[in-house]
Scaffold this active site. Structure first.
Site, PDB file in Angstrom:
ATOM      1  N   ASP A 133      11.129  71.380  30.687  1.00  0.00           N
ATOM      2  CA  ASP A 133      10.648  70.781  29.447  1.00  0.00           C
ATOM      3  C   ASP A 133      11.513  69.550  29.224  1.00  0.00           C
ATOM      4  O   ASP A 133      12.531  69.354  29.895  1.00  0.00           O
ATOM      5  CB  ASP A 133      10.744  71.777  28.283  1.00  0.00           C
ATOM      6  CG  ASP A 133       9.819  71.357  27.136  1.00  0.00           C
ATOM      7  OD1 ASP A 133       9.414  72.226  26.350  1.00  0.00           O
ATOM      8  OD2 ASP A 133       9.474  70.162  27.061  1.00  0.00           O
TER       9      ASP A 133
HETATM   10  C1  GLC Z   1       8.033  68.650  24.286  1.00  0.00           C
HETATM   11  C2  GLC Z   1       7.276  69.938  24.430  1.00  0.00           C
HETATM   12  C3  GLC Z   1       6.417  69.998  25.653  1.00  0.00           C
HETATM   13  C4  GLC Z   1       5.906  68.606  25.955  1.00  0.00           C
HETATM   14  C5  GLC Z   1       7.093  67.787  26.375  1.00  0.00           C
HETATM   15  C6  GLC Z   1       6.713  66.327  26.623  1.00  0.00           C
HETATM   16  O1  GLC Z   1       9.292  68.860  23.756  1.00  0.00           O
HETATM   17  O2  GLC Z   1       8.021  71.141  24.338  1.00  0.00           O
HETATM   18  O3  GLC Z   1       5.334  70.909  25.392  1.00  0.00           O
HETATM   19  O4  GLC Z   1       4.934  68.634  26.979  1.00  0.00           O
HETATM   20  O5  GLC Z   1       8.159  67.851  25.446  1.00  0.00           O
HETATM   21  O6  GLC Z   1       6.317  65.740  25.425  1.00  0.00           O
END
Ligand code: GLC
Length: 740
Positions: A262
């Protein structure tokens, strides 16, 4: 002579060489050969280059070899606008406004895998057209608590429903040469403490509740990428977690795709190297003051990894495995010339978005047939509530979008009743008039400085004059509502909506409450209101989907993908489990003491309380009658199957769709098991008077529980029951059988 032969040889090989592509560029060759060929040509630095980000949403290719960059983007219900190279903020392009599809709780509420396939196909087309190789969705985290800020992005509380709906969605996306990225693996069930929460959960609960949708994504849909979550499990961050990524995902399930972190979920080079992380995104590493190079060089899997290899501290085995996976993903996506060019903002996508919304809206109450509204009899319609006019595609966190259009509830109702009835609107309450996320603004001015009392007086007075009142309220995408990185602090609605609803009901009994939310909410006024409609964040066509249902153009057929508890204390995670309402900067254990008893599995065990609305519940404008279920055999052999049949008849005046549910109950088990568990469902369309026989064929798999000691799925011989139901609280009939 020798020279002649040499010249001749060169003359022949040159054109051949020119004709013959290197293996890795030859799409006629098996993908694994191409992977090995490309890997063999890459330098150590090039290998390191492809396993970490080079910008907010991309990782490097290998320019020297003509291997392109890998581009990812959010999100699960639409393609995010372009952002600046290193920022969340939108870059202000003028060609990246998208179609917003309904958020995934709506998709789950359709209980229709065909709709999930359509959804994935359309989203994949939008992503392909926008040049995205990976779309960062779907999210399939189980709704453990109604307060979780991101429930709206997920597929509800039941692992079987989530599994059946996520597979076709992923297949649809990937048909376009775009990788789906199933997330957030795993146990990311609250937003508060999402970076510090350490999930403490027993294996049986993990395998029976929290893994199945991910396993289906990997072993049935063959998802090409997966996102590790922020939280911890067994004290290790999930984006580099040995148990989850090496043992389970890549070991037990044989995942051959790419694990991405993430954004900012990587914390440790050594764990990232050995624990299954393949591409590191958006790490929060600063660059030492005055140091050379870009911030990306200082990522955990960048210079520090290169350093460890060069110093001989680590080998390149793990690196080559990561790079193989990245190359495989590239050959499936950005280097896949067979997957078409996608499409964007097409009428087909708007039609799909509307259809998903229409099929996912749930009719929760409809006393005295108040709905559908008949314009012939209803000449003065009053619409009340901020959610009738507030854009919901902007906000909510990373799934926020910049849409080409969003038809709001009031617009949809006005469109539908134009020329037929007079539609007036009053605000009723002010919730959150803001409308901006990452530089995307709604352009709405929802400011209203009047006091709550003034707003309420105006609404009550207007209600008295109307033939029918439609209140559109619920939650929204603001922080502390249905929004990432925070949870709600209560089950109930905010902004004084509850008392306003009661006041409206007193002013006019013909009141329809439309709840817009992606999570369960409390409804203390449920007995005061004759009609209640649960609608979701339905995206670009939200208003048209809602109006079609309210006016009866569409017969609602959605059913709830999660339980609506009457009180937060009626939820296992809150009654027995850990739920930390306070944020913690340090690692904090979140003990899943409620175990497998999540949602209706918990509700079924309660003697004194019952849900406000049960899992799998939803009404129709027609009525259905179920026959007595039958079973084709009384004994099931270990490798055999039983078929349960039931007739369903439309006993009303209009066509409709009914979601028939099959639950299994283990009558004698050596372990505690839920009263029943969903193991089948079918959505059947029936004309007035039409009757169809629905059949469910189940085998041993439907009877198993996970035996953590043996680390395997076990079905114990003995008595089982198959229950046919219209919801988790509406059992139409059951048949017994024995497993040999
Ligand atoms: C965010 C989310 C994830 C997302 C990523 C990119 O913090 O947790 O679901 O795809 O970062 O934005």
């Amino acid at each position: 002579m020798k020279r002649v032969i040499t010249l001749l040889a060169v003359a022949i090989t040159l054109p051949l060489a020119a004709q013959q592509k290197p293996v890795y560029l030859d799409e006629s060759r098996p993908i694994e050969e191409r992977v090995e060929d490309a890997l063999s040509r890459m330098t150590l630095e090039e290998k390191i280059g492809v396993i970490h980000a080079q910008s907010k949403f991309s990782s490097a290719g290998v320019p020297r070899l003509g291997i392109p960059e890998l581009w990812t983007d959010d999100g699960p219900h639409g393609v995010r606008p372009e952002v600046y190279w290193d920022q969340w903020r939108q870059a202000g392009w003028t060609n990246d406004s998208c179609v917003a599809f309904p958020a995934l709780t709506c998709l789950a509420a359709t209980w229709n895998p065909d709709i999930a396939l359509l959804y994935g196909q359309c989203l994949g087309e939008e992503a392909r057209f926008r040049g995205k190789d990976v779309i960062l969705g779907p999210g399939v985290n189980i709704c453990r608590t109604p307060l979780c800020g991101r429930n709206f992005e997920y597929l509800g509380e039941d692992p079987y429903l989530a599994s059946r709906m996520v597979v076709p969605y992923i297949q649809g996306v990937q048909q376009n040469g775009v990788a789906a990225c199933v997330k957030h693996f795993a146990l990311n069930n609250t937003e508060i403490n999402r970076h510090t929460g350490n999930a403490v959960v027993d294996d049986r609960t993990l395998y029976e509740i929290y893994l199945p949708a991910f396993k289906a994504a990997v072993t049935e849909a063959h998802v090409w990428s997966l996102m590790g979550s922020y939280n911890l499990y067994k004290g290790q961050h999930c984006s580099h977690n040995a148990r989850l990524l090496n043992d389970i995902l890549k070991g037990e399930w044989g995942f051959d795709g790419v694990v991405v972190s993430d954004w900012g979920a990587t914390h440790n080079t050594d764990e990232a190297i050995t624990n299954g992380l393949d591409i590191e995104f958006d790490s929060w590493v600063g660059k030492p003051k005055g140091a050379p190079g870009k911030t990306y060089d200082y990522y955990y899997m960048a210079a520090p990894y290169l350093q460890r290899i060069k110093s001989g501290k680590v080998g390149t085995k793990e690196l080559d495995d990561k790079v193989r996976r990245v190359l495989r993903l590239m050959f499936r996506t950005c280097m896949n010339t067979k997957a078409g060019f996608g499409s964007m903002c097409s009428e087909a996508h708007y039609a799909a978005s509307r259809r998903i919304g229409e099929e996912g809206i749930v009719l929760l109450k409809n006393d005295d047939g108040l709905l559908p509204i008949d314009p012939a009899k209803t000449k003065r319609v009053l619409v009340v509530g901020e959610n009738a006019i507030k854009m919901m595609t902007v906000g909510g966190g990373s799934s926020s979008l910049k849409v080409q259009r969003e038809v709001l509830p009031l617009d949809g109702i006005r469109n539908r009743l134009a020329g037929l009835a007079e539609v007036t609107f009053v605000r009723g309450y002010v919730g959150d008039p803001s409308g901006e996320a990452d530089g995307v603004t709604t352009g709405q001015n929802l400011k209203d400085d009047r006091s709550a009392a003034e707003l309420r007086a105006e609404a009550v007075e207007a209600a008295r004059q109307a033939d029918c009142v439609i209140f559109v309220g619920g939650l929204n995408k603001s922080r502390g509502q249905d929004c990432e990185d925070a949870d709600r602090i209560r089950l109930g609605l905010s902004y004084g909506q509850d008392s306003l609803i009661v006041a409206l009901a007193e002013a006019n009994p013909k009141l329809v409450v439309v709840n817009v939310s992606g999570s369960p909410v409390a409804m203390p006024w449920v007995d005061r209101v004759p009609a209640i409609v649960q609608t979701w964040y339905n995206g670009s066509e939200a208003g048209n989907s809602l109006a079609a249902v309210l006016m009866g153009d569409v017969n609602p057929s959605g059913k709830l993908p999660f339980t609506f508890p009457a009180r937060i204390e009626d939820v296992g995670a809150h009654a027995l489990g850990d739920y930390h309402a306070k944020g913690s900067r340090d690692t904090i254990d979140i003990r899943y003491n409620e175990g497998i008893f999540v949602g209706y599995r918990w509700a079924d065990r309660q003697k004194k309380t019952k849900p406000l609305f049960p899992f799998g519940y939803g009404l129709s404008y027609t009525t259905f009658e179920y026959g007595r279920p039958t079973i084709d055999r009384k004994t099931l052999t270990a490798d055999g199957q039983v078929t349960v049949s039931v007739s369903v008849k439309n006993t009303g005046e209009r066509e409709g769709q009914e979601i028939v549910q099959l639950y299994v109950s283990d009558k004698k088990a050596s372990v505690e098991r839920p009263v029943k568990e969903l193991k089948g469902f079918k959505k059947v369309a029936l004309a007035p008077g039409e009757e169809k026989t629905i059949t469910f064929t189940i085998g041993r798999d439907a009877l198993c529980f996970f035996d953590a000691t043996k680390h395997e799925w076990v079905a114990e011989p003995g008595r089982f029951e198959a229950l046919i139901a219209a919801s988790a609280a509406d059992i139409k009939g059951k048949v017994a059988f024995d497993l040999e």
